[in-house]
Design a protein around this motif. Structure first.
Motif, PDB file in Angstrom:
ATOM      1  N   SER A  23      79.532  11.890  19.919  1.00 10.84           N
ATOM      2  CA  SER A  23      79.442  11.986  21.372  1.00 10.84           C
ATOM      3  C   SER A  23      79.402  13.442  21.808  1.00 10.84           C
ATOM      4  CB  SER A  23      80.615  11.255  22.040  1.00 10.84           C
ATOM      5  OG  SER A  23      81.841  11.852  21.692  1.00 10.84           O
ATOM      6  N   LYS A  24      78.966  13.616  23.054  1.00 10.53           N
ATOM      7  CA  LYS A  24      78.852  14.941  23.645  1.00 10.53           C
ATOM      8  C   LYS A  24      79.368  14.865  25.077  1.00 10.53           C
ATOM      9  CE  LYS A  24      75.206  17.879  25.451  1.00 10.53           C
ATOM     10  NZ  LYS A  24      73.753  18.059  25.506  1.00 10.53           N
ATOM     11  N   LEU A  25      80.336  15.692  25.390  1.00  7.69           N
ATOM     12  CA  LEU A  25      80.899  15.769  26.731  1.00  7.69           C
ATOM     13  C   LEU A  25      80.411  17.062  27.358  1.00  7.69           C
ATOM     14  CD1 LEU A  25      84.501  14.811  25.640  1.00  7.69           C
ATOM     15  CD2 LEU A  25      82.773  13.273  26.563  1.00  7.69           C
ATOM     16  N   ASP A  26      79.723  16.958  28.479  1.00 19.07           N
ATOM     17  CA  ASP A  26      79.133  18.133  29.126  1.00 19.07           C
ATOM     18  C   ASP A  26      80.042  18.614  30.240  1.00 19.07           C
ATOM     19  OD1 ASP A  26      77.550  20.053  30.369  1.00 19.07           O
ATOM     20  OD2 ASP A  26      75.725  18.867  30.205  1.00 19.07           O
ATOM     21  N   GLY A  27      80.492  19.847  30.148  1.00 19.06           N
ATOM     22  CA  GLY A  27      81.378  20.422  31.132  1.00 19.06           C
ATOM     23  C   GLY A  27      80.718  20.725  32.463  1.00 19.06           C
ATOM     24  N   VAL A  70      86.284  17.621  16.363  1.00 12.30           N
ATOM     25  CA  VAL A  70      85.958  17.934  17.744  1.00 12.30           C
ATOM     26  C   VAL A  70      85.703  19.436  17.824  1.00 12.30           C
ATOM     27  CG1 VAL A  70      86.762  17.890  20.136  1.00 12.30           C
ATOM     28  CG2 VAL A  70      87.433  16.069  18.567  1.00 12.30           C
ATOM     29  N   SER A  71      84.625  19.806  18.522  1.00  7.24           N
ATOM     30  CA  SER A  71      84.310  21.229  18.680  1.00  7.24           C
ATOM     31  C   SER A  71      84.036  21.537  20.146  1.00  7.24           C
ATOM     32  CB  SER A  71      83.096  21.608  17.822  1.00  7.24           C
ATOM     33  OG  SER A  71      81.966  20.816  18.152  1.00  7.24           O
ATOM     34  N   TRP A  78      78.194  29.803  21.355  1.00  6.57           N
ATOM     35  CA  TRP A  78      79.252  30.062  20.387  1.00  6.57           C
ATOM     36  C   TRP A  78      80.234  28.898  20.325  1.00  6.57           C
ATOM     37  CZ3 TRP A  78      80.911  35.535  22.438  1.00  6.57           C
ATOM     38  CH2 TRP A  78      79.894  36.452  22.155  1.00  6.57           C
ATOM     39  N   VAL A  79      80.641  28.529  19.134  1.00  2.00           N
ATOM     40  CA  VAL A  79      81.683  27.521  18.954  1.00  2.00           C
ATOM     41  C   VAL A  79      83.024  28.252  19.005  1.00  2.00           C
ATOM     42  CG1 VAL A  79      82.673  25.779  17.428  1.00  2.00           C
ATOM     43  CG2 VAL A  79      80.179  26.032  17.590  1.00  2.00           C
ATOM     44  N   THR A 116      79.322  24.989  27.139  1.00  2.00           N
ATOM     45  CA  THR A 116      80.071  24.116  28.052  1.00  2.00           C
ATOM     46  C   THR A 116      80.131  22.666  27.583  1.00  2.00           C
ATOM     47  OG1 THR A 116      78.306  23.509  29.628  1.00  2.00           O
ATOM     48  CG2 THR A 116      79.463  25.605  30.011  1.00  2.00           C
ATOM     49  N   THR A 117      79.956  22.422  26.286  1.00  2.00           N
ATOM     50  CA  THR A 117      80.085  21.065  25.770  1.00  2.00           C
ATOM     51  C   THR A 117      81.245  20.967  24.797  1.00  2.00           C
ATOM     52  OG1 THR A 117      78.605  21.356  23.860  1.00  2.00           O
ATOM     53  CG2 THR A 117      77.586  20.666  25.942  1.00  2.00           C
TER      54      THR A 117
END
Length: 94
Positions: free
Chosen positions: A88-92, A68-69, A54-55, A74-75
């Protein structure tokens, strides 16, 4: 007064943002997508796909160049406002 009804998401909408130039609306949904809408016409201009959960949040940069979403997958993803390409993608989980 309601100006238009934006239809396209297939699950509840969880977050909405209006672009700094007041030309676009960005929405995030439990259908795992981010959508960009033309403010004047109410038509969908882009569908951003990549999240697997889910966003939960969306935001637009002050320069109107990026979206930014944040998602339950967890991203955090950064998208190009014009093309819709993922920048880009930031992985939590890292």
């Amino acid at each position: 007064t309601q100006k238009s009804k934006l239809e396209g998401h297939t699950a509840p909408v969880s977050s909405v943002a209006i672009s700094p130039d007041n030309k676009s609306i960005v929405s995030g949904s439990y259908d795992n997508t981010v959508r960009v809408w033309d403010m004047a016409s109410g038509t969908e201009t882009r569908k951003l796909e990549g999240h697997t959960g889910w966003v939960s949040s969306v935001a637009i940069s002050p320069d109107n160049l990026s979206i930014v979403s944040g998602s339950y997958d967890t991203t955090v993803r950064v998208w190009d406002m014009t093309s819709g390409a993922q920048k880009s993608k930031l992985d939590g989980n890292n």
